[in-house]
Design a protein around this motif. Structure first.
Motif, PDB file in Angstrom:
ATOM      1  N   PRO A 163     -63.091 -14.876  35.658  1.00 51.98           N
ATOM      2  CA  PRO A 163     -62.239 -14.162  36.626  1.00 51.98           C
ATOM      3  C   PRO A 163     -61.033 -14.956  37.111  1.00 51.98           C
ATOM      4  N   GLU A 164     -61.219 -16.275  37.381  1.00 54.28           N
ATOM      5  CA  GLU A 164     -60.084 -17.011  37.956  1.00 54.28           C
ATOM      6  C   GLU A 164     -58.942 -17.180  36.957  1.00 54.28           C
ATOM      7  N   ARG A 165     -59.266 -17.199  35.660  1.00 53.29           N
ATOM      8  CA  ARG A 165     -58.195 -17.312  34.662  1.00 53.29           C
ATOM      9  C   ARG A 165     -57.692 -15.935  34.222  1.00 53.29           C
ATOM     10  N   ALA A 166     -58.595 -14.952  34.194  1.00 51.14           N
ATOM     11  CA  ALA A 166     -58.201 -13.623  33.700  1.00 51.14           C
ATOM     12  C   ALA A 166     -57.112 -13.010  34.580  1.00 51.14           C
ATOM     13  N   LYS A 167     -57.094 -13.393  35.860  1.00 57.21           N
ATOM     14  CA  LYS A 167     -56.100 -12.764  36.736  1.00 57.21           C
ATOM     15  C   LYS A 167     -54.668 -13.238  36.423  1.00 57.21           C
ATOM     16  N   GLU A 168     -54.560 -14.287  35.626  1.00 62.61           N
ATOM     17  CA  GLU A 168     -53.226 -14.762  35.228  1.00 62.61           C
ATOM     18  C   GLU A 168     -52.640 -13.929  34.069  1.00 62.61           C
ATOM     19  N   VAL A 169     -53.487 -13.154  33.420  1.00 59.69           N
ATOM     20  CA  VAL A 169     -53.002 -12.401  32.240  1.00 59.69           C
ATOM     21  C   VAL A 169     -52.118 -11.237  32.712  1.00 59.69           C
ATOM     22  N   PRO A 170     -50.897 -11.146  32.180  1.00 58.60           N
ATOM     23  CA  PRO A 170     -50.002 -10.071  32.630  1.00 58.60           C
ATOM     24  C   PRO A 170     -50.597  -8.684  32.384  1.00 58.60           C
ATOM     25  N   LYS A 171     -50.237  -7.750  33.250  1.00 58.52           N
ATOM     26  CA  LYS A 171     -50.713  -6.373  33.111  1.00 58.52           C
ATOM     27  C   LYS A 171     -50.330  -5.824  31.732  1.00 58.52           C
ATOM     28  N   HIS A 172     -51.230  -5.119  31.112  1.00 61.78           N
ATOM     29  CA  HIS A 172     -51.064  -4.486  29.793  1.00 61.78           C
ATOM     30  C   HIS A 172     -50.965  -5.495  28.631  1.00 61.78           C
ATOM     31  N   ALA A 173     -51.213  -6.797  28.928  1.00 62.15           N
ATOM     32  CA  ALA A 173     -51.199  -7.757  27.817  1.00 62.15           C
ATOM     33  C   ALA A 173     -52.532  -7.745  27.082  1.00 62.15           C
ATOM     34  N   MET A 174     -53.521  -7.051  27.617  1.00 60.73           N
ATOM     35  CA  MET A 174     -54.813  -6.919  26.931  1.00 60.73           C
ATOM     36  C   MET A 174     -55.290  -5.480  27.133  1.00 60.73           C
ATOM     37  N   SER A 175     -54.921  -4.614  26.183  1.00 63.62           N
ATOM     38  CA  SER A 175     -55.307  -3.195  26.277  1.00 63.62           C
ATOM     39  C   SER A 175     -55.807  -2.696  24.933  1.00 63.62           C
ATOM     40  N   PRO A 176     -56.919  -3.255  24.444  1.00 62.89           N
ATOM     41  CA  PRO A 176     -57.361  -2.847  23.105  1.00 62.89           C
ATOM     42  C   PRO A 176     -57.784  -1.381  23.039  1.00 62.89           C
ATOM     43  N   PHE A 177     -58.055  -0.769  24.193  1.00 67.03           N
ATOM     44  CA  PHE A 177     -58.418   0.657  24.205  1.00 67.03           C
ATOM     45  C   PHE A 177     -57.254   1.524  24.684  1.00 67.03           C
ATOM     46  N   SER A 178     -56.082   0.907  24.907  1.00 67.87           N
ATOM     47  CA  SER A 178     -54.891   1.597  25.385  1.00 67.87           C
ATOM     48  C   SER A 178     -55.061   2.063  26.841  1.00 67.87           C
ATOM     49  N   VAL A 179     -54.040   2.687  27.356  1.00 66.83           N
ATOM     50  CA  VAL A 179     -54.084   3.200  28.740  1.00 66.83           C
ATOM     51  C   VAL A 179     -53.472   4.590  28.734  1.00 66.83           C
ATOM     52  N   GLY A 180     -53.587   5.277  29.859  1.00 72.60           N
ATOM     53  CA  GLY A 180     -52.950   6.588  29.984  1.00 72.60           C
ATOM     54  C   GLY A 180     -53.822   7.712  29.445  1.00 72.60           C
TER      55      GLY A 180
ATOM     56  N   THR B 220     -45.003  -1.534  26.886  1.00 65.68           N
ATOM     57  CA  THR B 220     -46.027  -0.761  26.149  1.00 65.68           C
ATOM     58  C   THR B 220     -46.857   0.048  27.145  1.00 65.68           C
ATOM     59  N   GLY B 221     -47.103  -0.539  28.327  1.00 61.06           N
ATOM     60  CA  GLY B 221     -47.811   0.206  29.379  1.00 61.06           C
ATOM     61  C   GLY B 221     -46.985   1.409  29.812  1.00 61.06           C
ATOM     62  N   ALA B 222     -45.672   1.178  30.023  1.00 65.67           N
ATOM     63  CA  ALA B 222     -44.792   2.278  30.462  1.00 65.67           C
ATOM     64  C   ALA B 222     -44.773   3.385  29.422  1.00 65.67           C
ATOM     65  N   LEU B 223     -44.736   3.001  28.144  1.00 69.14           N
ATOM     66  CA  LEU B 223     -44.722   3.979  27.048  1.00 69.14           C
ATOM     67  C   LEU B 223     -46.007   4.817  27.056  1.00 69.14           C
ATOM     68  N   ALA B 224     -47.146   4.112  27.140  1.00 69.12           N
ATOM     69  CA  ALA B 224     -48.437   4.825  27.060  1.00 69.12           C
ATOM     70  C   ALA B 224     -48.658   5.717  28.287  1.00 69.12           C
ATOM     71  N   LEU B 225     -48.044   5.360  29.412  1.00 67.77           N
ATOM     72  CA  LEU B 225     -48.289   6.124  30.639  1.00 67.77           C
ATOM     73  C   LEU B 225     -47.255   7.222  30.880  1.00 67.77           C
ATOM     74  N   SER B 226     -46.167   7.217  30.101  1.00 64.70           N
ATOM     75  CA  SER B 226     -45.090   8.170  30.389  1.00 64.70           C
ATOM     76  C   SER B 226     -45.344   9.528  29.736  1.00 64.70           C
ATOM     77  N   PRO B 227     -45.085  10.627  30.472  1.00 64.95           N
ATOM     78  CA  PRO B 227     -45.228  11.957  29.863  1.00 64.95           C
ATOM     79  C   PRO B 227     -44.101  12.283  28.882  1.00 64.95           C
ATOM     80  N   ASP B 228     -43.097  11.392  28.767  1.00 65.23           N
ATOM     81  CA  ASP B 228     -41.983  11.660  27.847  1.00 65.23           C
ATOM     82  C   ASP B 228     -42.344  11.377  26.395  1.00 65.23           C
ATOM     83  N   PHE B 229     -43.557  10.871  26.164  1.00 62.95           N
ATOM     84  CA  PHE B 229     -43.947  10.533  24.792  1.00 62.95           C
ATOM     85  C   PHE B 229     -45.279  11.197  24.469  1.00 62.95           C
TER      86      PHE B 229
END
Ligand code: HEM
Length: 456
Positions: free
Chosen positions: A384-401, A71-80
């Motif tokens: 902070p010590e637990r949040a760093k375990e969350v995979p990238k883009h697993a919490m993006s309620p405002f989206s990215v890109g 989902t991160g790749a999709l939101a960040l790609s210029p192909d979409f």
């Protein structure tokens, strides 16, 4: 969701294969019935079928992306780009020239115009209005009174957006009108997307008349706001001035239609999303009295018993974590779509030009592969010590890109402040007749949350 017929041409690129068809499709309707009946469960189950899967929604093929990484790749790609049935329905009702539906150079120019109003450094300037509105809520409510959380949440969200971004004394009465119009318009828009009955919506039934009246009043209100600002001759440093002064790529003033559509495109997503999130926060405070108590104690220790203010927000760690955790489990924006502008690839799969792609922040943020005890409400997972375990883009309620919500700081500040102000004064319990089950619309919100506000 509305479907239209496309026959995707699958590009033959060596090494890429077609995504698997998700299981459970039935003849003619494909996955359509499941999607309409229980879209949240349907979207949440898709990862079991693959990282990228094909869905059949009636005659149409849609691609669903199911992992945080993709989902991160999709939101960040210029192909979409932003396009597809959801956006076309929105454009038809709210206008074609606003930032939320534009693409390419126009979108980049519009983002440059609006961005200064939302930058981190601009947010403290909105602090006094946010404080006033948060405290006004707590004084509107009488101890023991039943609160209709839908209308109260809408009202405060619209008032904050309108007063901060479109500033002016006239805003108070207008903000009330806006909140009523928007509630009606969003209800009707979702119905028109899910059940596309076309001309039937033009028949003079009471629900259609109410929808048309609210939509017309919304556009009229925006025209009034623009006309009054112009007539006042004033140019306060706010979003409305930025829109009125904006120039196109040739340095010429932008047209009236674009100004109008821009105001609509900013006020509408801004109110529905924040209002829905406030409803879920109220629901969470009622359902988890232990966290409500913890928020109250935190607020008291940070403020020393004085009214909570904007300046306190950054010290309210638990309160902020309650907001983030509520947004994880109940993201206002639960589904997003894109359209491929070219033949391309995602996760090793072929995606043809013109394909519509969907993904669900709801499904991603509740996935047991990303979160331990994924369905538990656990604000401490954002320490902070637990949040760093969350995979990238697993919490993006405002989206990215490039389509990321411009209002992430603006929204988080008001949500934390409102949560702090109401929790300092009240605890909440549901009353009979309240229905906190999830209503799936353009956003997710409780069906009809009714709470009693009890003094501590
Ligand atoms: C876009 C979420 C509040 C204005 C978005 C998107 C998301 C989002 C996920 C990206 C859509 C996409 O990728 O297709 C939220 C949430 C909010 C919130 C969860 C609050 C809890 C607001 C507010 C405003 C606002 C308060 C304005 C006052 C916009 C605009 C866009 C947008 C203009 C379109 C941006 C673009 O396409 O460049 N929002 N939003 N949002 N949001 Fe928000």
């Amino acid at each position: 969701m509305t479907v239209e017929s496309v026959k995707p041409r699958i590009p033959e690129v060596p090494g890429l294969c077609e995504p698997p068809l998700a299981g459970g499709a039935v003849p003619v309707l494909g996955h359509g019935l499941k999607m309409v009946r229980d879209p949240l469960a349907f979207m949440s189950a898709l990862r079991d079928h693959g990282d990228v899967v094909r869905l059949k929604l009636g005659p149409k093929t849609v691609y669903a992306v199911t992992t945080p990484e993709l989902t991160g790749a999709l939101a960040l790609s210029p192909d979409f780009k932003i396009d597809g049935p959801l956006w076309e329905s929105l454009e038809g009702l709210l206008g074609k020239e606003g930032v939320a539906t534009a693409n390419g150079p126009r979108h980049r120019r519009q983002r440059r115009t609006i961005q200064p109003a939302f930058r981190l450094g601009a947010i403290p300037g909105y602090g006094p209005v946010m404080e006033e509105e948060a405290h006004r809520l707590t004084t509107r409510w009488q101890p023991g009174e039943t609160i209709d959380c839908t209308s109260e949440s809408f009202r405060v969200a619209v008032r904050i957006a309108a007063r901060c971004l479109l500033r002016g004394d006239f805003m108070d009465e207008r903000a009330e009108r806006l909140s009523i119009d928007l509630a009606t318009v969003f209800r009707g828009m979702y119905r028109r997307m899910v059940i596309p009955l076309g001309p039937l919506y033009r028949l003079p039934f009471p629900a259609n008349r109410e929808f048309n009246r609210a939509l017309a009043d919304l556009h009229l209100l925006v025209d009034e706001i623009v006309a009054e600002r112009r007539a006042s001759g004033q140019k306060p440093d706010d979003l409305l001035t930025a829109l009125l002064e904006a120039k196109d790529d040739n340095g010429a003033p932008i047209g009236e239609q674009e100004i109008h559509d821009q105001v609509v495109a900013i006020v509408t997503p801004g109110s529905e999303t924040v209002a829905s999130t406030i409803m879920w926060l109220l629901q969470v405070l009622a359902e988890h009295p232990e966290h409500a108590e913890k928020v109250r104690t935190e607020v008291e220790s940070v403020t020393g018993g004085r009214p909570v203010g904007f300046a306190h927000v950054r010290s309210l760690t638990h309160t902020n974590n309650v907001v983030v955790e509520a947004m994880r489990l109940r993201p206002a924006v639960w589904i997003l779509t894109r359209r491929a502008v070219t033949d391309t690839a995602l996760g090793g799969y072929r995606i043809p030009a013109g394909a519509d792609i969907v993904y669900s922040p709801y499904a991603i943020q509740r996935d047991g592969r990303s979160y331990d005890h994924h369905l538990d409400f656990d604000p401490d997972r954002w320490l902070p010590e637990r949040a760093k375990e969350v995979p990238k883009h697993a919490m993006s309620p405002f989206s990215v890109g490039n389509r990321k919500c411009p209002s992430d700081h603006f929204s988080m500040a008001q949500l934390s402040l409102i949560t702090a102000a109401i929790s300092a004064k009240y605890r909440f319990e549901q009353v009979s007749g309240s229905d906190d089950t999830t209503r799936v619309g353009i956003t997710l919100r409780p069906h009809n949350l009714l709470l009693r506000a009890m003094p501590w």
